[in-house]
Write a protein that holds these residues in place. Structure first.
Motif, PDB file in Angstrom:
ATOM      1  N   LYS A 237     -17.671   8.138 -32.373  1.00  0.00           N
ATOM      2  CA  LYS A 237     -16.711   7.965 -31.276  1.00  0.00           C
ATOM      3  C   LYS A 237     -17.073   8.815 -30.057  1.00  0.00           C
ATOM      4  N   ALA A 238     -17.558  10.034 -30.317  1.00  0.00           N
ATOM      5  CA  ALA A 238     -17.850  10.963 -29.213  1.00  0.00           C
ATOM      6  C   ALA A 238     -19.111  11.755 -29.561  1.00  0.00           C
ATOM      7  N   PRO A 239     -20.266  11.118 -29.512  1.00  0.00           N
ATOM      8  CA  PRO A 239     -21.499  11.777 -29.956  1.00  0.00           C
ATOM      9  C   PRO A 239     -21.837  13.044 -29.177  1.00  0.00           C
ATOM     10  N   ARG A 240     -21.611  13.031 -27.861  1.00  0.00           N
ATOM     11  CA  ARG A 240     -21.981  14.195 -27.065  1.00  0.00           C
ATOM     12  C   ARG A 240     -21.119  15.407 -27.443  1.00  0.00           C
ATOM     13  N   GLU A 241     -19.814  15.198 -27.565  1.00  0.00           N
ATOM     14  CA  GLU A 241     -18.916  16.299 -27.905  1.00  0.00           C
ATOM     15  C   GLU A 241     -19.194  16.838 -29.311  1.00  0.00           C
ATOM     16  N   ARG A 242     -19.368  15.902 -30.271  1.00  0.00           N
ATOM     17  CA  ARG A 242     -19.605  16.346 -31.644  1.00  0.00           C
ATOM     18  C   ARG A 242     -20.967  17.024 -31.782  1.00  0.00           C
ATOM     19  N   MET A 243     -21.992  16.525 -31.083  1.00  0.00           N
ATOM     20  CA  MET A 243     -23.305  17.156 -31.166  1.00  0.00           C
ATOM     21  C   MET A 243     -23.285  18.542 -30.544  1.00  0.00           C
ATOM     22  N   GLN A 244     -22.493  18.737 -29.519  1.00  0.00           N
ATOM     23  CA  GLN A 244     -22.325  20.070 -28.946  1.00  0.00           C
ATOM     24  C   GLN A 244     -21.741  21.017 -29.996  1.00  0.00           C
ATOM     25  N   GLU A 245     -20.758  20.541 -30.765  1.00  0.00           N
ATOM     26  CA  GLU A 245     -20.151  21.361 -31.811  1.00  0.00           C
ATOM     27  C   GLU A 245     -21.155  21.658 -32.928  1.00  0.00           C
ATOM     28  N   ILE A 246     -21.951  20.667 -33.288  1.00  0.00           N
ATOM     29  CA  ILE A 246     -22.944  20.850 -34.349  1.00  0.00           C
ATOM     30  C   ILE A 246     -23.993  21.873 -33.936  1.00  0.00           C
ATOM     31  N   THR A 247     -24.496  21.762 -32.717  1.00  0.00           N
ATOM     32  CA  THR A 247     -25.501  22.724 -32.260  1.00  0.00           C
ATOM     33  C   THR A 247     -24.909  24.124 -32.130  1.00  0.00           C
ATOM     34  N   ASN A 248     -23.650  24.219 -31.759  1.00  0.00           N
ATOM     35  CA  ASN A 248     -22.993  25.530 -31.712  1.00  0.00           C
ATOM     36  C   ASN A 248     -22.919  26.144 -33.107  1.00  0.00           C
ATOM     37  N   ALA A 249     -22.552  25.326 -34.092  1.00  0.00           N
ATOM     38  CA  ALA A 249     -22.418  25.821 -35.468  1.00  0.00           C
ATOM     39  C   ALA A 249     -23.758  26.295 -36.026  1.00  0.00           C
ATOM     40  N   LEU A 250     -24.832  25.628 -35.634  1.00  0.00           N
ATOM     41  CA  LEU A 250     -26.163  25.985 -36.117  1.00  0.00           C
ATOM     42  C   LEU A 250     -26.894  26.944 -35.180  1.00  0.00           C
ATOM     43  N   GLU A 251     -26.231  27.280 -34.064  1.00  0.00           N
ATOM     44  CA  GLU A 251     -26.844  28.144 -33.051  1.00  0.00           C
ATOM     45  C   GLU A 251     -28.168  27.560 -32.570  1.00  0.00           C
ATOM     46  N   LEU A 252     -28.104  26.307 -32.141  1.00  0.00           N
ATOM     47  CA  LEU A 252     -29.257  25.589 -31.604  1.00  0.00           C
ATOM     48  C   LEU A 252     -29.046  25.326 -30.125  1.00  0.00           C
ATOM     49  N   PRO A 253     -30.113  25.184 -29.359  1.00  0.00           N
ATOM     50  CA  PRO A 253     -29.961  24.787 -27.954  1.00  0.00           C
ATOM     51  C   PRO A 253     -29.441  23.352 -27.871  1.00  0.00           C
ATOM     52  N   PHE A 254     -28.735  23.036 -26.799  1.00  0.00           N
ATOM     53  CA  PHE A 254     -28.155  21.700 -26.646  1.00  0.00           C
ATOM     54  C   PHE A 254     -28.700  21.039 -25.387  1.00  0.00           C
ATOM     55  N   ASP A 255     -29.028  19.754 -25.507  1.00  0.00           N
ATOM     56  CA  ASP A 255     -29.486  18.960 -24.371  1.00  0.00           C
ATOM     57  C   ASP A 255     -28.736  17.635 -24.412  1.00  0.00           C
ATOM     58  N   ASP A 256     -27.934  17.360 -23.386  1.00  0.00           N
ATOM     59  CA  ASP A 256     -27.083  16.177 -23.421  1.00  0.00           C
ATOM     60  C   ASP A 256     -27.849  14.865 -23.198  1.00  0.00           C
ATOM     61  N   THR A 257     -29.162  14.926 -23.050  1.00  0.00           N
ATOM     62  CA  THR A 257     -29.949  13.689 -22.933  1.00  0.00           C
ATOM     63  C   THR A 257     -30.395  13.160 -24.299  1.00  0.00           C
ATOM     64  N   PHE A 258     -29.935  13.785 -25.379  1.00  0.00           N
ATOM     65  CA  PHE A 258     -30.400  13.386 -26.718  1.00  0.00           C
ATOM     66  C   PHE A 258     -30.119  11.921 -27.022  1.00  0.00           C
ATOM     67  N   GLU A 259     -29.040  11.371 -26.465  1.00  0.00           N
ATOM     68  CA  GLU A 259     -28.714   9.963 -26.729  1.00  0.00           C
ATOM     69  C   GLU A 259     -29.788   9.013 -26.192  1.00  0.00           C
ATOM     70  N   ASP A 260     -30.541   9.450 -25.205  1.00  0.00           N
ATOM     71  CA  ASP A 260     -31.571   8.604 -24.618  1.00  0.00           C
ATOM     72  C   ASP A 260     -32.892   8.664 -25.380  1.00  0.00           C
ATOM     73  N   VAL A 261     -33.093   9.739 -26.163  1.00  0.00           N
ATOM     74  CA  VAL A 261     -34.423   9.945 -26.758  1.00  0.00           C
ATOM     75  C   VAL A 261     -34.424  10.036 -28.283  1.00  0.00           C
ATOM     76  N   PHE A 262     -33.256  10.106 -28.939  1.00  0.00           N
ATOM     77  CA  PHE A 262     -33.248  10.354 -30.385  1.00  0.00           C
ATOM     78  C   PHE A 262     -34.023   9.302 -31.163  1.00  0.00           C
ATOM     79  N   GLY A 263     -34.106   8.094 -30.625  1.00  0.00           N
ATOM     80  CA  GLY A 263     -34.767   6.999 -31.338  1.00  0.00           C
ATOM     81  C   GLY A 263     -36.256   7.188 -31.542  1.00  0.00           C
ATOM     82  N   VAL A 264     -36.890   8.066 -30.768  1.00  0.00           N
ATOM     83  CA  VAL A 264     -38.338   8.258 -30.913  1.00  0.00           C
ATOM     84  C   VAL A 264     -38.670   9.173 -32.078  1.00  0.00           C
ATOM     85  N   PHE A 265     -37.677   9.859 -32.619  1.00  0.00           N
ATOM     86  CA  PHE A 265     -37.926  10.787 -33.724  1.00  0.00           C
ATOM     87  C   PHE A 265     -37.831  10.044 -35.056  1.00  0.00           C
TER      88      PHE A 265
END
Length: 315
Positions: A237-265
């Protein structure tokens, strides 16, 4: 050659010995010596505090957990899309899933599987050491390059096979003495994840029922606190907001362009979603599974969790 800190600690130890040997308590100097003793104690406490600050800290390692067919592959790809993050997909030191001991597969780089094929005595003990050494080497290599290592646990191997469900993730148990483990668990409505598990032929436990699946899911959830739990449906429902929370929990850097590039991984376990667009999915669960959920005691227990309550009202 001893470090400055080690020399400082040695001098403190010698000072304490000198105080212990020289203090003589008598009626004449008791109050003054008592004051000195209190001051000395205060000094020692401050010195202990300094020593604790210099105590080597464990390096931080990140782990994500989820059961098969619960949306973990999509979330793993999105984590991989974060800056300088390198994700090892579906790691587990001991699982036999995918191993055909009767007909060994060509796997020249998979030393743990080769030790199984060879029938080496105490192979599990050896596998644990080989696995841990590999993680240590990869962690050091990635860290030296300025990267961040994330491990995607093959949680299915611990919780959805014929093996006894462990009291703690096998991966975490192997790593926690060396590392400070930061981990999260992603979860999906069990009706949908169990239906997908059946469709893929991955029900590796007995009895093969939704109720048993929910029992195992309960045991998994109990190992995490609410701050570590993330819902697949809410992520859609809200990938950007939830991914921000996930990266915070794991103490990872966050980049809001992930929705445009995740498919290449590319990660293992990509059994369901093939689209590079994050969107909700229609339910594939047949009516018999929905009916089974209505009589499942463990499913009713799961409904008590806030993350599932609203979804279950619609069933």
């Amino acid at each position: 050659m001893p470090s400055n800190f080690e020399l400082f600690k040695k001098q403190l130890d010698e000072a304490v010995e000198l105080i212990d040997e020289s203090v003589l308590m008598d009626d004449t100097n008791y109050p003054a010596i008592l004051d000195e003793a209190l001051d000395t104690q205060s000094l020692l406490e401050r010195c202990d505090s300094i020593c604790l600050k210099h105590k080597p800290k464990k390096p931080v390692i990140r782990v994500i957990h989820h059961l098969a067919c619960s949306g973990g592959t999509l979330i793993s790809k999105c984590i991989s899309a974060m800056p300088n993050v390198y994700l090892l997909s579906e790691v587990h030191p001991f699982t036999d899933l995918g191993i055909d001991k009767g007909k060994p597969k060509y796997a020249p780089t998979d030393l743990i599987s080769l030790t199984k094929y060879a029938g080496i005595p105490k192979q599990k003990e050896l596998a644990g050491r080989l696995f841990k050494q590999s993680i240590d080497n990869i962690y050091e290599h990635v860290t030296c390059l300025g990267g961040i290592l994330v491990l995607r646990d093959h949680t299915h191997a611990d919780f959805n096979t014929e093996q006894l469900v462990p009291a703690k993730s096998t991966l975490i148990e192997l790593l926690e003495d060396t590392y400070e483990v930061k981990s999260i668990l992603t979860i999906r409505n069990p009706i949908d994840s169990y239906a997908s598990l059946l469709k893929n032929g991955w029900v590796h436990f007995e009895p093969q029922t939704l109720d048993e699946y929910c029992r195992r899911l309960l045991l998994l959830i109990e190992q995490f606190n609410s701050e570590q739990l993330f819902e697949y449906e809410e992520f859609l429902k809200a990938p950007r907001e939830r991914m921000q929370e996930i990266t915070n929990a794991l103490e990872l850097p966050f980049d809001d362009t992930f929705e445009d590039v995740f498919g290449v991984f590319k990660v293992t376990g990509d059994s369901g979603r093939s689209s590079d667009v994050i969107s909700d999915r229609s339910r594939i669960a047949p009516e018999e599974i929905i009916r089974e959920s209505q009589g499942s005691q463990n499913f009713r227990k799961l409904k008590k969790f806030n993350w599932l309550e609203d979804k279950c009202k619609k069933i």
